[in-house]
Design a protein around this motif. Structure first.
Motif, PDB file in Angstrom:
ATOM      1  N   ILE A 150      31.471  34.157  17.338  1.00 26.97           N
ATOM      2  CA  ILE A 150      31.551  35.198  18.356  1.00 26.97           C
ATOM      3  C   ILE A 150      31.564  36.573  17.692  1.00 26.97           C
ATOM      4  N   PRO A 151      31.035  37.601  18.387  1.00 27.30           N
ATOM      5  CA  PRO A 151      30.813  38.911  17.755  1.00 27.30           C
ATOM      6  C   PRO A 151      32.004  39.857  17.816  1.00 27.30           C
ATOM      7  N   PHE A 152      33.212  39.350  18.025  1.00 24.75           N
ATOM      8  CA  PHE A 152      34.380  40.224  18.068  1.00 24.75           C
ATOM      9  C   PHE A 152      35.565  39.497  17.451  1.00 24.75           C
ATOM     10  N   ASN A 153      36.529  40.263  16.984  1.00 19.22           N
ATOM     11  CA  ASN A 153      37.723  39.700  16.360  1.00 19.22           C
ATOM     12  C   ASN A 153      38.969  39.835  17.222  1.00 19.22           C
ATOM     13  N   VAL A 154      38.923  40.766  18.168  1.00 19.66           N
ATOM     14  CA  VAL A 154      40.097  41.048  18.991  1.00 19.66           C
ATOM     15  C   VAL A 154      39.699  40.985  20.465  1.00 19.66           C
ATOM     16  N   SER A 155      40.525  40.356  21.289  1.00 19.49           N
ATOM     17  CA  SER A 155      40.247  40.277  22.723  1.00 19.49           C
ATOM     18  C   SER A 155      41.514  40.544  23.532  1.00 19.49           C
ATOM     19  N   LEU A 156      41.314  40.880  24.786  1.00 20.35           N
ATOM     20  CA  LEU A 156      42.423  41.182  25.697  1.00 20.35           C
ATOM     21  C   LEU A 156      42.106  40.580  27.059  1.00 20.35           C
ATOM     22  N   PRO A 166      36.991  51.693  21.013  1.00 19.93           N
ATOM     23  CA  PRO A 166      35.806  50.954  21.473  1.00 19.93           C
ATOM     24  C   PRO A 166      36.166  49.675  22.227  1.00 19.93           C
ATOM     25  N   VAL A 167      35.375  49.373  23.272  1.00 21.44           N
ATOM     26  CA  VAL A 167      35.645  48.215  24.110  1.00 21.44           C
ATOM     27  C   VAL A 167      34.344  47.613  24.615  1.00 21.44           C
ATOM     28  N   HIS A 169      36.859  46.585  17.528  1.00 20.00           N
ATOM     29  CA  HIS A 169      36.332  46.435  18.876  1.00 20.00           C
ATOM     30  C   HIS A 169      37.187  45.448  19.667  1.00 20.00           C
ATOM     31  N   ILE A 170      37.577  45.821  20.863  1.00 17.67           N
ATOM     32  CA  ILE A 170      38.338  44.929  21.737  1.00 17.67           C
ATOM     33  C   ILE A 170      37.410  44.413  22.830  1.00 17.67           C
TER      34      ILE A 170
END
Length: 389
Positions: A82-88, A178-179, A145-146
């Motif tokens: 997946i292209p992100f390391n942090v999610s919310l 960035p989001v 990036h979130i």
């Protein structure tokens, strides 16, 4: 009601449905099957008074949203898929009711069913924005990036009243953080006043998930999400506002949504989408039996064919969670899907979702202009202590 016995089982790959289960109007799952951590087994019994195959249970199944005071709000991962390391995720559970949702098994941790409970027993993290502000204010925080809405949709129906996603975006906007957002809902248009200025500073992008263009299939597959045509209008609206928007063709279900791949990409490109990515059907844990129940309820004539192709994509298994395989599958059919998707994307001049995230700018980040409200916390002696960070 399905005429079968439900027993505790660690092998979620083996599923046998004796007769077609009863579809429930307005809901994706057709049962409230047990979660894998439940101790007591339940047994279903057909006494002959149930509805016949093909009928729909019109009994209302009320949605309940419970306030939750969360302890943390950011989730981190190291997955190469997946292209992100942090999610919310402001919510647990999702009223959209997508039967294929890979997040369904998380409701088992709450002692609830990944079936109907997942789409009707929801939890709203009422302190999401405050927790985010506190996290961003830490001296040790490093901006990344979130991604919002990757587990459960941040714009599901209860967001209209709760506005938790809106509050989170206000914090990110203030901090120039960035989001990227992923949703099936047109409610994202409400927040264009925040997203458009952020996009102009390379701080925001969005992805709209379109699984099929057939409204009849969408109505049973993801019953409370926006209609396919409405999602295309949302892409157009976001694009006109200057927000980079991609289309997420996910999941690709053999013989159900798979024929629409090229049509979805072309329609999304015509609406203004500049990027695209896809995921083939994933059936982890309880999603497997829930999806097979859905197949028996809505596509009994092709259920076996669909599952045979799913197994072709997964090395003979219903699911393979290995990195590099879980998102796109393996084998000849996975290669054919990849080639179809890649050729269509190249022909239409679209990019991948990873490139959208890579273009977001983390260098503009600044700490919150105001600290979060202090929260009283008791120490070991019971005395009140102010928590500043």
């Amino acid at each position: 009601m399905a005429d079968r016995k439900v027993e505790p089982c660690n092998d979620w790959q083996a599923v046998e449905v004796v007769r077609s289960p009863l579809a429930r109007k307005g809901r994706g799952a057709v049962s409230n099957m047990q979660g894998r951590y439940e101790v007591n087994a339940r047994e279903e019994y057909d006494d002959g008074w149930g509805a016949q195959d093909g009928e729909v249970d019109a009994t209302p199944f009320r949605t309940i949203v419970t306030d939750e005071v969360a302890k943390s709000i950011l989730s981190r991962n190291t997955s190469p898929d997946i292209p992100f390391n942090v999610s919310l995720n402001p919510y647990r559970g999702c009223e959209h009711g997508c039967v294929y949702c890979f997040a369904r098994p998380t409701h088992s941790y709450l002692g609830l069913s990944p079936g109907l409970d997942f789409e009707s027993r929801l939890f709203a993290k009422v302190n999401a924005a405050e927790l985010l502000r506190r996290e961003l204010a830490k001296p040790s925080y490093v901006p990344d990036h979130i991604a919002i809405g990757v587990n459960t949709d941040a714009y599901q129906p209860c967001e209209r009243e709760r506005r938790l996603t809106r509050q989170v975006l206000e914090v990110l906007s203030e901090c120039r953080h960035p989001v990227g957002l992923v949703t099936k809902s047109s409610l994202i248009e409400r927040d264009i006043d925040l997203l458009a200025p952020m996009a102009a500073q390379h701080l925001a992008c969005a992805a709209i998930t379109i699984t099929t263009l057939d409204p009849a299939i969408a109505r049973t597959l993801e019953p409370r999400a926006a209609a396919p045509a409405r999602r295309l209008r949302t892409i157009e609206t976001l694009a006109r506002a200057g927000i980079p928007v991609s289309v997420s063709v996910a999941p690709i279900i053999p013989f159900v949504t798979e024929p629409d791949i090229e049509k979805i990409l072309e329609a999304a490109r015509n609406a203004g989408a500049v990027g695209a990515h896809y995921v083939v059907l994933r059936l982890p844990w309880e999603v497997n039996p829930l999806f097979q129940e859905w197949l028996q309820a809505h596509f009994p004539e092709r259920a076996q064919r669909v599952m045979n192709r799913v197994r072709d994509l997964r090395g003979g298994k219903d699911y393979d969670s290995d990195f590099g395989k879980r998102m796109h599958g393996e084998g000849i059919w996975a290669d054919l899907i990849r080639q179809r998707f890649t050729k269509a994307v190249e022909r239409l001049g679209m990019s991948g979702l990873r490139s959208r995230f890579d273009k977001l700018d983390v260098s503009q980040f600044r700490r919150p202009l105001r600290l979060p409200a202090t929260v009283a916390r008791k120490d070991a002696n019971g005395a009140g202590q102010l928590d500043l960070f």
